[in-house]
Write a protein that holds these residues in place. Structure first.
Motif, PDB file in Angstrom:
ATOM      1  N   ASP A   1       6.455  52.117  57.600  1.00 43.26           N
ATOM      2  CA  ASP A   1       6.925  53.076  56.608  1.00 43.26           C
ATOM      3  C   ASP A   1       8.408  53.347  56.829  1.00 43.26           C
ATOM      4  OD1 ASP A   1       7.450  56.174  55.984  1.00 43.26           O
ATOM      5  OD2 ASP A   1       5.939  55.396  54.609  1.00 43.26           O
ATOM      6  N   ASP A   2       9.195  53.354  55.748  1.00 48.20           N
ATOM      7  CA  ASP A   2      10.642  53.552  55.864  1.00 48.20           C
ATOM      8  C   ASP A   2      10.975  54.866  56.557  1.00 48.20           C
ATOM      9  OD1 ASP A   2      11.166  51.156  54.660  1.00 48.20           O
ATOM     10  OD2 ASP A   2      11.558  51.991  52.664  1.00 48.20           O
ATOM     11  N   ARG A   3      10.196  55.898  56.256  1.00 45.82           N
ATOM     12  CA  ARG A   3      10.452  57.208  56.862  1.00 45.82           C
ATOM     13  C   ARG A   3      10.260  57.145  58.372  1.00 45.82           C
ATOM     14  NH1 ARG A   3       7.330  61.326  58.375  1.00 45.82           N
ATOM     15  NH2 ARG A   3       5.477  60.267  57.586  1.00 45.82           N
ATOM     16  N   ILE A   4       9.201  56.472  58.815  1.00 47.71           N
ATOM     17  CA  ILE A   4       8.956  56.335  60.251  1.00 47.71           C
ATOM     18  C   ILE A   4      10.045  55.504  60.903  1.00 47.71           C
ATOM     19  CG2 ILE A   4       7.368  55.406  61.987  1.00 47.71           C
ATOM     20  CD1 ILE A   4       5.078  56.082  60.098  1.00 47.71           C
ATOM     21  N   GLY A   5      10.458  54.452  60.212  1.00 49.50           N
ATOM     22  CA  GLY A   5      11.531  53.613  60.745  1.00 49.50           C
ATOM     23  C   GLY A   5      12.824  54.377  60.936  1.00 49.50           C
ATOM     24  N   ARG A   6      13.167  55.227  59.963  1.00 53.41           N
ATOM     25  CA  ARG A   6      14.384  56.038  60.084  1.00 53.41           C
ATOM     26  C   ARG A   6      14.262  57.035  61.225  1.00 53.41           C
ATOM     27  NH1 ARG A   6      13.961  56.114  54.444  1.00 53.41           N
ATOM     28  NH2 ARG A   6      13.099  58.224  54.498  1.00 53.41           N
ATOM     29  N   PHE A   7      13.065  57.626  61.352  1.00 54.00           N
ATOM     30  CA  PHE A   7      12.838  58.588  62.431  1.00 54.00           C
ATOM     31  C   PHE A   7      12.972  57.911  63.791  1.00 54.00           C
ATOM     32  CE2 PHE A   7       9.901  60.701  65.414  1.00 54.00           C
ATOM     33  CZ  PHE A   7      10.465  61.969  65.431  1.00 54.00           C
ATOM     34  N   GLN A   8      12.392  56.713  63.934  1.00 51.63           N
ATOM     35  CA  GLN A   8      12.510  55.976  65.197  1.00 51.63           C
ATOM     36  C   GLN A   8      13.971  55.730  65.540  1.00 51.63           C
ATOM     37  OE1 GLN A   8      10.169  52.513  64.224  1.00 51.63           O
ATOM     38  NE2 GLN A   8       8.389  53.246  65.379  1.00 51.63           N
ATOM     39  N   ARG A   9      14.729  55.337  64.551  1.00 60.33           N
ATOM     40  CA  ARG A   9      16.136  55.032  64.797  1.00 60.33           C
ATOM     41  C   ARG A   9      16.928  56.292  65.150  1.00 60.33           C
ATOM     42  NH1 ARG A   9      19.526  50.985  64.266  1.00 60.33           N
ATOM     43  NH2 ARG A   9      21.738  51.501  63.993  1.00 60.33           N
ATOM     44  N   ASP A  10      16.653  57.394  64.433  1.00 59.06           N
ATOM     45  CA  ASP A  10      17.370  58.638  64.702  1.00 59.06           C
ATOM     46  C   ASP A  10      17.095  59.137  66.119  1.00 59.06           C
ATOM     47  OD1 ASP A  10      18.269  58.465  62.126  1.00 59.06           O
ATOM     48  OD2 ASP A  10      17.000  60.068  61.333  1.00 59.06           O
ATOM     49  N   ILE A  11      15.823  59.131  66.525  1.00 60.13           N
ATOM     50  CA  ILE A  11      15.468  59.589  67.868  1.00 60.13           C
ATOM     51  C   ILE A  11      16.058  58.663  68.925  1.00 60.13           C
ATOM     52  CG2 ILE A  11      13.543  59.902  69.483  1.00 60.13           C
ATOM     53  CD1 ILE A  11      13.911  62.185  67.499  1.00 60.13           C
ATOM     54  N   THR A  12      16.043  57.366  68.655  1.00 63.55           N
ATOM     55  CA  THR A  12      16.632  56.413  69.595  1.00 63.55           C
ATOM     56  C   THR A  12      18.126  56.675  69.763  1.00 63.55           C
ATOM     57  OG1 THR A  12      14.994  54.728  69.005  1.00 63.55           O
ATOM     58  CG2 THR A  12      16.999  53.963  70.097  1.00 63.55           C
ATOM     59  N   ALA A  13      18.800  57.032  68.682  1.00 58.56           N
ATOM     60  CA  ALA A  13      20.228  57.335  68.760  1.00 58.56           C
ATOM     61  C   ALA A  13      20.487  58.554  69.644  1.00 58.56           C
ATOM     62  CB  ALA A  13      20.787  57.568  67.357  1.00 58.56           C
TER      63      ALA A  13
END
Length: 293
Positions: free
Chosen positions: A132-144
């Motif tokens: 899911d795009d939303r989950i993907g963005r969340f993963q990236r934000d938290i990783t940052a």
């Protein structure tokens, strides 16, 4: 975190500012805390090398700028090191302010682009099928967020430094932080201050007006400002936290006192309750924190 464009504001927010005498006493108290924790960390961590440098992640925002100003006053410019870590969404204004703060204070600093590091980590994840795009963005934000902490600690290890946190009480009590990111630090000198107190103390110690007055933003993803994410102004949040979370006033009475809908008070209480797990250590069967020396 998705941005909530509705920012609710109390008609008569509680004034949580210090008196002038209290403000100067608070400044002195924080200076002592920083000096004590940077110097005492060597004993607490039982390391063989000297730890005498405060490592501060500089974002160009008010919290990290205030901590940098106070760390320099407590330890001297030679004992404070700044790390500026822009991502692909960091604004030119805040990143230039981060470097300008370091230059104004006369401290050593480096600029580390975290985008390529975040790409390498997220690209290395196994493919579990369509995400899911939303989950993907969340993963990236938290990783940052967590990458910035990793960079701070790598620099701290190299130079014998103590990572100094920049979170405030308003963020902490509403869960506007990451447990293993910006909350993973060695000490937190302004964690007890509400956001309005952070602004007051920042002005008191000489932080530039452009930083004091800027709307806070995590500068991660498409998150918007802190207040848009939280759904209320910081003055409103501070009022509810001081009266109902930290104080004995009921939600309904708080709503009447500051001039806000009770629904807004309840939403802030919900943020506090839902984020409680973020403020706790990981559970264990038999490993009390006070036994770990």
């Amino acid at each position: 975190m998705a941005s909530n464009q509705t920012v609710r504001t109390a008609d008569e927010p509680l004034d949580v500012r210090f008196t002038e005498a209290e403000l100067e006493a608070e400044r002195e108290r924080i200076l002592s805390f920083i000096e004590e924790h940077v110097n005492r960390d060597e004993e607490r961590m039982s390391v063989t090398r000297e730890l005498d440098t405060a490592v501060v992640g500089l974002s160009g925002g008010i919290d990290s700028t205030l901590v940098a100003y106070l760390a320099v006053e407590a330890l001297g410019t030679e004992n404070v090191y700044g790390v500026v870590m822009p991502s692909e969404v960091s604004s030119d204004e805040t990143m230039s302010d981060a470097e300008r703060v370091a230059d104004d204070l006369g401290i050593d600093y480096d600029v580390v682009e975290i985008g390529p590091i975040v790409d390498a980590i997220t690209d290395a994840l196994p493919d579990h099928g369509e995400t899911d795009d939303r989950i993907g963005r969340f993963q990236r934000d938290i990783t940052a967020v967590r990458t910035r902490t990793l960079v701070e600690y790598l620099n701290g290890m190299e130079m014998g430094g103590v990572v100094v946190g920049t979170s405030n009480r308003s963020e902490w009590l509403t869960g506007h932080f990451d447990k293993y990111g910006d909350a993973a630090v060695d000490c937190q000198p302004i964690l007890h201050l509400y956001k309005r107190q952070v602004r007051q103390l920042s002005a008191h110690v000489g932080v530039p007006d452009r930083i004091v007055e800027r709307k806070a933003s995590p500068e991660i993803g498409a998150a918007g400002t802190d207040e848009e994410n939280l759904g209320a102004s910081y003055d409103t949040i501070d009022s509810v936290l001081a009266l109902t979370i930290d104080g004995p006033v009921s939600p309904g009475r708080t709503a009447e006192l500051v001039g806000i809908e009770e629904e807004t008070v309840e939403s802030i209480i919900t943020l506090y309750e839902q984020s409680e797990i973020e403020r706790r250590f990981a559970p264990a069967l038999d490993a009390p924190v006070d036994r770990v020396r």
